[in-house]
Design an enzyme around this catalytic site. Structure first.
Site, PDB file in Angstrom:
ATOM      1  N   SER A 110      -3.301  -8.054   2.899  1.00  0.00           N
ATOM      2  CA  SER A 110      -3.510  -7.907   4.346  1.00  0.00           C
ATOM      3  C   SER A 110      -3.925  -9.237   4.963  1.00  0.00           C
ATOM      4  O   SER A 110      -3.500  -9.574   6.073  1.00  0.00           O
ATOM      5  CB  SER A 110      -4.569  -6.839   4.599  1.00  0.00           C
ATOM      6  N   LYS A 131     -16.179  -6.606   5.778  1.00  0.00           N
ATOM      7  CA  LYS A 131     -14.970  -7.429   5.743  1.00  0.00           C
ATOM      8  C   LYS A 131     -14.553  -7.874   7.149  1.00  0.00           C
ATOM      9  O   LYS A 131     -13.534  -8.530   7.297  1.00  0.00           O
ATOM     10  CB  LYS A 131     -13.811  -6.645   5.095  1.00  0.00           C
ATOM     11  N   ARG A 175      -1.939  -5.117  -8.384  1.00  0.00           N
ATOM     12  CA  ARG A 175      -0.780  -5.965  -8.089  1.00  0.00           C
ATOM     13  C   ARG A 175      -0.567  -7.015  -9.148  1.00  0.00           C
ATOM     14  O   ARG A 175       0.550  -7.404  -9.440  1.00  0.00           O
ATOM     15  CB  ARG A 175      -0.977  -6.678  -6.739  1.00  0.00           C
ATOM     16  N   HIS A 233       0.845  -1.203   0.000  1.00  0.00           N
ATOM     17  CA  HIS A 233       0.000   0.000   0.000  1.00  0.00           C
ATOM     18  C   HIS A 233       0.883   1.257   0.000  1.00  0.00           C
ATOM     19  O   HIS A 233       0.594   2.231  -0.698  1.00  0.00           O
ATOM     20  CB  HIS A 233      -0.879   0.043   1.254  1.00  0.00           C
TER      21      HIS A 233
HETATM   22  N1  COA Z   1      -0.190  -3.913  -1.666  1.00  0.00           N
HETATM   23  C1  COA Z   1      -0.598  -4.888  -0.853  1.00  0.00           C
HETATM   24  N2  COA Z   1      -1.853  -5.299  -0.758  1.00  0.00           N
HETATM   25  C2  COA Z   1      -2.737  -4.675  -1.523  1.00  0.00           C
HETATM   26  C3  COA Z   1      -2.394  -3.648  -2.404  1.00  0.00           C
HETATM   27  C4  COA Z   1      -1.050  -3.278  -2.453  1.00  0.00           C
HETATM   28  N3  COA Z   1      -0.612  -2.322  -3.258  1.00  0.00           N
HETATM   29  N4  COA Z   1      -3.494  -3.238  -3.035  1.00  0.00           N
HETATM   30  C5  COA Z   1      -4.499  -3.995  -2.579  1.00  0.00           C
HETATM   31  N5  COA Z   1      -4.029  -4.862  -1.670  1.00  0.00           N
HETATM   32  C6  COA Z   1      -4.776  -5.900  -0.971  1.00  0.00           C
HETATM   33  C7  COA Z   1      -5.078  -5.550   0.439  1.00  0.00           C
HETATM   34  O1  COA Z   1      -4.064  -6.028   1.275  1.00  0.00           O
HETATM   35  C8  COA Z   1      -6.409  -6.232   0.649  1.00  0.00           C
HETATM   36  O2  COA Z   1      -6.183  -7.572   0.982  1.00  0.00           O
HETATM   37  P1  COA Z   1      -7.290  -8.440   1.743  1.00  0.00           P
HETATM   38  O3  COA Z   1      -8.483  -8.532   0.850  1.00  0.00           O
HETATM   39  O4  COA Z   1      -6.576  -9.711   1.929  1.00  0.00           O
HETATM   40  O5  COA Z   1      -7.600  -7.737   3.028  1.00  0.00           O
HETATM   41  C9  COA Z   1      -7.058  -6.173  -0.723  1.00  0.00           C
HETATM   42  O6  COA Z   1      -6.001  -6.076  -1.631  1.00  0.00           O
HETATM   43  C10 COA Z   1      -7.874  -4.961  -0.978  1.00  0.00           C
HETATM   44  O7  COA Z   1      -7.816  -4.112   0.127  1.00  0.00           O
HETATM   45  P2  COA Z   1      -7.585  -2.587   0.149  1.00  0.00           P
HETATM   46  O8  COA Z   1      -6.552  -2.091  -0.805  1.00  0.00           O
HETATM   47  O9  COA Z   1      -7.328  -2.248   1.571  1.00  0.00           O
HETATM   48  O10 COA Z   1      -8.928  -2.019  -0.368  1.00  0.00           O
HETATM   49  P3  COA Z   1     -10.369  -2.629  -0.456  1.00  0.00           P
HETATM   50  O11 COA Z   1     -10.489  -3.376  -1.741  1.00  0.00           O
HETATM   51  O12 COA Z   1     -10.742  -3.319   0.792  1.00  0.00           O
HETATM   52  O13 COA Z   1     -11.157  -1.263  -0.538  1.00  0.00           O
HETATM   53  C11 COA Z   1     -12.969   0.170  -1.007  1.00  0.00           C
HETATM   54  C12 COA Z   1     -12.355  -1.201  -1.178  1.00  0.00           C
HETATM   55  C13 COA Z   1     -12.986   0.603   0.436  1.00  0.00           C
HETATM   56  C14 COA Z   1     -12.193   1.181  -1.816  1.00  0.00           C
HETATM   57  C15 COA Z   1     -14.408   0.006  -1.557  1.00  0.00           C
HETATM   58  O14 COA Z   1     -15.042  -1.079  -0.914  1.00  0.00           O
HETATM   59  C16 COA Z   1     -15.252   1.238  -1.341  1.00  0.00           C
HETATM   60  O15 COA Z   1     -15.111   2.194  -2.070  1.00  0.00           O
HETATM   61  N6  COA Z   1     -16.115   1.215  -0.316  1.00  0.00           N
HETATM   62  C17 COA Z   1     -17.014   2.320  -0.016  1.00  0.00           C
HETATM   63  C18 COA Z   1     -18.432   2.029  -0.468  1.00  0.00           C
HETATM   64  C19 COA Z   1     -18.587   2.299  -1.923  1.00  0.00           C
HETATM   65  O16 COA Z   1     -18.448   3.404  -2.408  1.00  0.00           O
HETATM   66  N7  COA Z   1     -18.910   1.225  -2.638  1.00  0.00           N
HETATM   67  C20 COA Z   1     -19.069   1.287  -4.061  1.00  0.00           C
HETATM   68  C21 COA Z   1     -17.755   1.057  -4.742  1.00  0.00           C
HETATM   69  S1  COA Z   1     -18.012   0.667  -6.425  1.00  0.00           S
END
Ligand code: COA
Length: 162
Positions: A128, A41, A90, A17
């Site tokens: 994560s 989650k 990624r 991240h």
């Molecule tokens: N390095 C390491 N890990 C990464 C990464 C990176 N560069 N990029 C993504 N990841 C991993 C994370 O570790 C995480 O792993 P996990 O699933 O094992 O926990 C996963 O990829 C994604 O997590 P993260 O990057 O923290 O984001 P997310 O996908 O959980 O976030 C939101 C999603 C919050 C952006 C999205 O749900 C959202 O916008 N929510 C608000 C409600 C909304 O507007 N919804 C409509 C959206 S269309």
């Protein structure tokens, strides 16, 4: 002043991240790390704990701030007067989810762009969930998360290893 939002659950933040964030700092004048509650989650850490873990790791970039948000990401972005959302890709496996999310966000708010960057390949398998899994069993996670995050994970999982 170009402003982007880097949203995520960050449960917890990893070096992957932070790699994405560093790239964002080079592209934008202002970057806001937006920590989603992501109750669906069932995160290990509260949103406030996640912000606390991220904050010391972004001090090197004076134009980065960290905050929480609830509800729709696009509404948060508009309230913040942001120009773009930044996300990391990624691997190919990230693409479909990210593509759908970007298009849904574009449908909801056509003026907001989503920008994708590729983190360093050394983080292509970092997530994560995997970090938490390794930490659960006392494995070495120092390659994947900053020291304060490793310490928080160690504390969180200490009772289960007794
Ligand atoms: N390095 C390491 N890990 C990464 C990464 C990176 N560069 N990029 C993504 N990841 C991993 C994370 O570790 C995480 O792993 P996990 O699933 O094992 O926990 C996963 O990829 C994604 O997590 P993260 O990057 O923290 O984001 P997310 O996908 O959980 O976030 C939101 C999603 C919050 C952006 C999205 O749900 C959202 O916008 N929510 C608000 C409600 C909304 O507007 N919804 C409509 C959206 S269309």
């Amino acid at each position: 002043m170009r402003h982007c939002i880097y949203p995520g659950t960050f449960d917890p933040i990893t070096y992957g991240h932070l790699d994405v964030l560093e790239r964002a700092t080079r592209l934008f004048d202002k970057v806001t790390v937006a920590v989603a509650e992501s109750a669906g989650k069932a995160p290990l850490f509260t949103a406030e704990q996640r912000v606390e873990m991220i904050t010391p790791n972004v001090k090197v970039w004076p134009h980065v701030t960290v905050t929480t948000f609830r509800g729709l990401l696009v509404e948060f972005c508009m309230a913040q007067k942001a120009d773009a959302i930044i996300r990391g890709l990624r691997a190919l496996s990230d693409f479909e989810f990210e593509f759908n999310m970007a298009l849904m966000n574009r449908h909801l708010e056509p003026n907001l762009e989503t920008i994708f960057v590729m983190p360093n390949e050394q983080f292509s398998y970092t997530s994560s969930t995997l970090v938490k899994q390794v930490a659960t069993f006392g494995g070495d996670i120092s390659h994947f998360v900053p020291p304060n995050v490793a310490a928080a994970l160690k504390t969180a999982f200490a009772p289960s290893r007794q």
